[in-house]
Design an enzyme around this catalytic site. Structure first.
Site, PDB file in Angstrom:
ATOM      1  N   SER A 144      48.543  46.804  45.908  1.00  0.00           N
ATOM      2  CA  SER A 144      47.114  47.085  45.778  1.00  0.00           C
ATOM      3  C   SER A 144      46.897  47.965  44.563  1.00  0.00           C
ATOM      4  O   SER A 144      47.794  48.730  44.178  1.00  0.00           O
ATOM      5  CB  SER A 144      46.579  47.806  47.024  1.00  0.00           C
ATOM      6  OG  SER A 144      45.251  48.272  46.812  1.00  0.00           O
ATOM      7  N   TYR A 157      47.638  54.362  53.462  1.00  0.00           N
ATOM      8  CA  TYR A 157      47.545  53.016  52.885  1.00  0.00           C
ATOM      9  C   TYR A 157      47.899  53.058  51.402  1.00  0.00           C
ATOM     10  O   TYR A 157      48.738  52.278  50.922  1.00  0.00           O
ATOM     11  CB  TYR A 157      46.138  52.447  53.078  1.00  0.00           C
ATOM     12  CG  TYR A 157      45.969  51.071  52.480  1.00  0.00           C
ATOM     13  CD1 TYR A 157      46.491  49.946  53.118  1.00  0.00           C
ATOM     14  CD2 TYR A 157      45.310  50.898  51.265  1.00  0.00           C
ATOM     15  CE1 TYR A 157      46.349  48.684  52.559  1.00  0.00           C
ATOM     16  CE2 TYR A 157      45.155  49.639  50.713  1.00  0.00           C
ATOM     17  CZ  TYR A 157      45.669  48.534  51.353  1.00  0.00           C
ATOM     18  OH  TYR A 157      45.536  47.285  50.796  1.00  0.00           O
TER      19      TYR A 157
END
Length: 253
Positions: A144, A157
């Site tokens: 990401s 995350y």
């Protein structure tokens, strides 16, 4: 026997995983679709892939569970005799209040790392014997943009995706030259994930991000799947790389 290649996509029921499954099916792959809890969505994705000519396997498995991962690979090997491609897409996140460190639940932190980092490693390790039977085998991990630069996403995350970035490079070193390993790093992506993250501000914030992006929109799951497919089927001298997919936003800010 079939001349179609064989792929496994973890987290393949929805979002990027679903788009990757369908892109692979269109490109001539049979696809094993792993899911954690979205059984109905996984079956629907399998039906779409089957309509595109793919044989499919639908496999429930928590990728953080080592024995379950090993059993999943055994099922694939017995059915297809190996793999040509692996997409490590299964992932989860934690909840928190932005900039409030005390709002983080450490059990959620541990779960996020168990799925996103340990799961990526366990699936890749268990897949190596199958990939070594394949034709020009390759792995693509879903990282990401938040693993590369800070943002408002939950700390576990973001940190887990930074770990996936490092893991991708380390696996590329360890598995070369036989197996290539790369990752994609999507930016702000249209769809359910960002809707959950941004809540009622979704339309406003996504619109602002699109306006600030050179290509004037946010990334879609199909955009990511297109890059995943290219990394698996072409770019034969590329390994250990992280491909940012954000329409040029990070390059221009």
């Amino acid at each position: 026997m079939t001349s179609r290649k064989r792929a496994l996509v973890t987290g393949g029921a929805t979002g990027i995983g679903r788009s990757a499954v369908l892109a692979l099916a269109k490109a001539g792959y049979d696809v094993a679709i792993n899911y954690g809890s979205s059984a109905q969505a996984a079956q629907a994705t399998a039906a779409e892939a089957h309509a595109l000519g793919a044989r499919t396997l639908v496999l429930q498995c928590d990728v953080s569970n080592e024995p379950a991962v090993r059993a999943m690979m055994q099922t694939i090997d017995e059915a297809w005799g190996g793999l040509d491609a692996l997409v490590n897409n299964a992932g989860t996140t934690a909840s928190w209040k932005v900039k409030d460190l005390e709002s983080l639940d450490l059990d959620e932190w541990d779960r996020t790392f168990a799925v996103n980092v340990r799961g990526t490693f366990q699936v890749t390790r268990a897949a190596v014997p199958l990939l070594r039977k394949g034709d020009a085998p390759a792995v693509v991990n879903t990282a990401s943009i938040v693993g590369l630069r800070p943002g408002p996403q939950p700390l576990p995350y973001a940190a887990s995706k930074a770990a996936v970035v490092n893991l991708t490079k380390t696996l590329a070193w360890n598995l070369g030259p036989a197996i290539r390993v790369n990752a994609v790093a999507p930016g702000w992506m249209e769809g359910d994930w960002m809707e959950r993250m941004l809540g009622e501000k979704y339309e406003t914030l996504m619109g602002a991000r699109a306006k600030a992006t050179p290509l004037k929109r946010c990334v879609t799951a199909d955009d990511v799947a297109e890059v995943i497919l290219n990394l698996l089927t072409a770019n034969r001298f590329v390994t250990g790389e992280i491909v940012v997919i954000d329409g040029g936003f990070t390059a221009s800010t």
